[in-house]
Design an enzyme around this catalytic site. Structure first.
Site, PDB file in Angstrom:
ATOM      1  N   LYS A 118      58.176  50.262  38.655  1.00 59.65           N
ATOM      2  CA  LYS A 118      56.981  49.421  38.653  1.00 59.65           C
ATOM      3  C   LYS A 118      57.267  48.178  37.836  1.00 59.65           C
ATOM      4  CE  LYS A 118      52.742  49.737  40.319  1.00 59.65           C
ATOM      5  NZ  LYS A 118      52.303  50.464  41.505  1.00 59.65           N
TER       6      LYS A 118
HETATM    7  P1  NAD Z   1      43.252  44.683  45.325  1.00 61.41           P
HETATM    8  O1  NAD Z   1      43.542  43.644  44.310  1.00 61.41           O
HETATM    9  O2  NAD Z   1      43.455  44.397  46.772  1.00 61.41           O
HETATM   10  O3  NAD Z   1      41.725  45.183  45.189  1.00 61.41           O
HETATM   11  C1  NAD Z   1      41.184  45.659  43.995  1.00 61.41           C
HETATM   12  C2  NAD Z   1      39.662  45.740  44.193  1.00 61.41           C
HETATM   13  O4  NAD Z   1      39.070  46.367  43.060  1.00 61.41           O
HETATM   14  C3  NAD Z   1      38.999  44.363  44.303  1.00 61.41           C
HETATM   15  O5  NAD Z   1      37.892  44.459  45.182  1.00 61.41           O
HETATM   16  C4  NAD Z   1      38.500  44.103  42.872  1.00 61.41           C
HETATM   17  O6  NAD Z   1      37.434  43.163  42.828  1.00 61.41           O
HETATM   18  C5  NAD Z   1      38.061  45.504  42.520  1.00 61.41           C
HETATM   19  N1  NAD Z   1      37.948  45.800  41.093  1.00 61.41           N
HETATM   20  C6  NAD Z   1      38.797  45.502  40.092  1.00 61.41           C
HETATM   21  N2  NAD Z   1      38.335  45.994  38.935  1.00 61.41           N
HETATM   22  C7  NAD Z   1      37.187  46.648  39.225  1.00 61.41           C
HETATM   23  C8  NAD Z   1      36.243  47.371  38.465  1.00 61.41           C
HETATM   24  N3  NAD Z   1      36.410  47.539  37.152  1.00 61.41           N
HETATM   25  N4  NAD Z   1      35.171  47.933  39.095  1.00 61.41           N
HETATM   26  C9  NAD Z   1      35.008  47.775  40.431  1.00 61.41           C
HETATM   27  N5  NAD Z   1      35.868  47.088  41.209  1.00 61.41           N
HETATM   28  C10 NAD Z   1      36.924  46.530  40.608  1.00 61.41           C
HETATM   29  O7  NAD Z   1      44.098  45.963  44.851  1.00 61.41           O
HETATM   30  P2  NAD Z   1      44.522  47.205  45.730  1.00 61.41           P
HETATM   31  O8  NAD Z   1      45.854  46.940  46.323  1.00 61.41           O
HETATM   32  O9  NAD Z   1      43.384  47.601  46.601  1.00 61.41           O
HETATM   33  O10 NAD Z   1      44.761  48.301  44.592  1.00 61.41           O
HETATM   34  C11 NAD Z   1      43.699  49.065  44.058  1.00 61.41           C
HETATM   35  C12 NAD Z   1      44.280  50.283  43.365  1.00 61.41           C
HETATM   36  O11 NAD Z   1      45.031  51.032  44.318  1.00 61.41           O
HETATM   37  C13 NAD Z   1      45.240  49.999  42.205  1.00 61.41           C
HETATM   38  O12 NAD Z   1      45.110  51.065  41.274  1.00 61.41           O
HETATM   39  C14 NAD Z   1      46.609  50.083  42.868  1.00 61.41           C
HETATM   40  O13 NAD Z   1      47.635  50.395  41.950  1.00 61.41           O
HETATM   41  C15 NAD Z   1      46.357  51.238  43.820  1.00 61.41           C
HETATM   42  N6  NAD Z   1      47.280  51.316  44.956  1.00 61.41           N
HETATM   43  C16 NAD Z   1      47.441  50.265  45.810  1.00 61.41           C
HETATM   44  C17 NAD Z   1      48.297  50.413  46.894  1.00 61.41           C
HETATM   45  C18 NAD Z   1      48.466  49.332  47.921  1.00 61.41           C
HETATM   46  O14 NAD Z   1      49.197  49.568  48.897  1.00 61.41           O
HETATM   47  N7  NAD Z   1      47.816  48.195  47.798  1.00 61.41           N
HETATM   48  C19 NAD Z   1      49.016  51.608  47.071  1.00 61.41           C
HETATM   49  C20 NAD Z   1      48.807  52.661  46.179  1.00 61.41           C
HETATM   50  C21 NAD Z   1      47.934  52.497  45.126  1.00 61.41           C
END
Ligand code: NAD
Length: 428
Positions: A118
């Site tokens: 990471k």
């Molecule tokens: P992203 O940036 O596309 O979206 C994040 C969303 O969460 C946004 O809508 C943001 O406004 C919202 N947000 C942030 N803080 C918040 C809070 N305190 N309360 C409510 N909403 C909040 O990110 P993502 O890619 O969707 O990732 C989200 C999570 O999923 C992270 O933990 C990431 O590590 C995990 N993840 C992502 C992927 C991927 O393929 N994108 C894969 C596995 C895990």
């Protein structure tokens, strides 16, 4: 005396919210079930490599600013490290370390030939121009050049990084290598060797995890009510796919606000609104809730898909969902696990539920190396096979060891990494 107590309480709370300690707690419980010897246990809990780099960037106003970046490679036993790069003001080494370890366990749960890595850069991308972000990304790539590569460590997008970020990394790496290297990163634009189906892959995996969990629970309600925290790649797209499968999305949130509509939101419309306004604030004909209220809504399924430490010992008792499917990494603390388990809440853990993203990243890496690309239907079919098989394996492990799905996923993952480690042996 009283100040001593206050310090002790706040240290306990701080420890609960430390993602690396949370990960280590689950690791130790799973390692105990496996009877893992102390030597291998120490190897597997220690990151193989941690790199901290200074990233000087010429800002648009002419000033030089130095950012701090990290890349942690947790374990190479099963293959090159794999894991995203996150840009955020609160990035820190403990968080990157935990996320790297989670990637080792996640890749192992779904049986991919990768270890976990990471990266992160401490910055506030919302306050930076495209030019500043590009210069920072390219300099960060150059700084970690020696430790990344298609056979060493393959980054991907995470919070606040995207296809464009991956394109800059791919180009910077390729310029240094004097040849186009598409397999250096995943989550790239399709035109640069990205995979069809990658954008939706994590949300699709979450949807499949919900489907498999409802089957396992014999939960036969026609339109289960779902609350989703986060409306980005995982939460937003996951909610849309869940709605297509007949779920009623009663609430969704972003960093600004949570919205609630008991009769169900139209997710296509919600996502259009976010695309246009860059926020959920102002979405019409819904009730507005605080983030804290949203997590405690009366619902069948809760999908935390935003960030870490959302379900903690402070609110777990009051969570009403019967099923939690973790779209985010680390949304539930180890202390909250015990409370939810005692209440009979089924939790599909992050390292299984959100593994759809890394699975299609693996498919992208395979396609790049073969320079032969698959149809979206082929990607989605293969993803479904991996998710369904992995869910069944975790469920069987949970039954065998009489543990939660979280501990079962760790047991399965740690056992696979330990087997590979022992086979390779300790190079001296
Ligand atoms: P992203 O940036 O596309 O979206 C994040 C969303 O969460 C946004 O809508 C943001 O406004 C919202 N947000 C942030 N803080 C918040 C809070 N305190 N309360 C409510 N909403 C909040 O990110 P993502 O890619 O969707 O990732 C989200 C999570 O999923 C992270 O933990 C990431 O590590 C995990 N993840 C992502 C992927 C991927 O393929 N994108 C894969 C596995 C895990």
């Amino acid at each position: 005396m009283s100040s001593g107590t206050a310090v002790a309480v706040s240290k306990t709370q701080l420890d609960e919210l430390n993602p690396f300690l949370s990960m280590s707690k689950r690791f130790d419980t799973a390692a105990d079930h496996l009877g893992l010897d102390s030597g291998v246990r120490e190897v597997l809990r220690t990151p193989d490599r941690e790199v901290t780099v200074a990233i000087p960037v010429q800002m648009d106003n002419g000033q030089l600013k130095v950012f701090t970046g990290y890349r942690v490679q947790h374990n190479f036993s099963r293959g090159p490290c794999k894991g995203g790069i996150r840009y955020a003001p609160d990035v820190n080494l403990d968080e990157v370390r935990a996320l790297a370890a989670w990637m080792t366990w996640k890749c192992s749960v779904v049986d991919l030939p990768f270890g976990g890595g990471k990266g992160g850069v401490i910055c506030d991308p919302r306050k930076m121009s495209m030019g500043e972000l590009e210069r920072m990304t390219r300099r960060y790539t150059a700084a970690i050049m020696d430790v990344i590569g298609p056979d060493r460590d393959v980054p991907a997008p995470d919070v606040n990084t995207n296809e464009q970020t991956m394109a800059w990394i791919m180009d910077t790496y390729s310029m240094h290598m004097r040849g186009t290297s598409t397999a250096i990163v995943t989550g790239k634009p399709l035109a640069l060797g990205g995979s069809k189906g990658r954008t939706e892959a994590t949300g699709r995996g979450v949807m499949l995890s919900v489907r498999e969990a409802l089957k396992k629970m014999n939960f036969n309600v026609a339109n289960p009510r779902v609350v989703v925290q986060g409306a980005g790649n995982v939460g937003g797209l996951g909610a849309r796919l869940l709605q297509e499968q007949g779920c009623k999305i009663v609430s969704i949130s972003d960093i600004d606000i949570a919205i609630y509509k008991p009769e169900g939101l139209n997710m296509v419309d919600v996502l259009e609104f976010i695309k246009k306004h860059k926020t959920l604030r102002g979405y019409p004909n819904v009730q507005q809730l605080t983030h804290a209220e949203q997590l405690l809504l009366d619902c069948d399924i809760l999908v935390p898909a935003a960030t870490e430490n959302q379900i903690t010992s402070s609110n777990a008792e009051r969570v009403k969902a019967k099923l939690i499917v973790e779209g985010a990494n680390g949304p539930t603390t180890a202390a909250a696990d015990a409370i939810l388990e005692a209440k009979g809440v089924v939790v599909v853990p992050d390292i299984l539920a959100n593994a759809g993203g890394v699975t299609v990243s693996y498919f992208e890496w395979v396609q790049d190396r073969a320079a032969y690309f698959w149809s979206e239907a082929e990607v989605n079919t293969k993803l479904e096979q991996v998710m369904v098989r992995s869910f069944a394996e975790v469920d069987a492990t949970a039954k065998k060891y009489k543990v939660s799905m979280r501990i079962a996923a760790y047991i399965l993952a740690i056992d696979r990494v330990a087997i590979t480690y022992r086979l390779r042996g300790t190079y001296a």
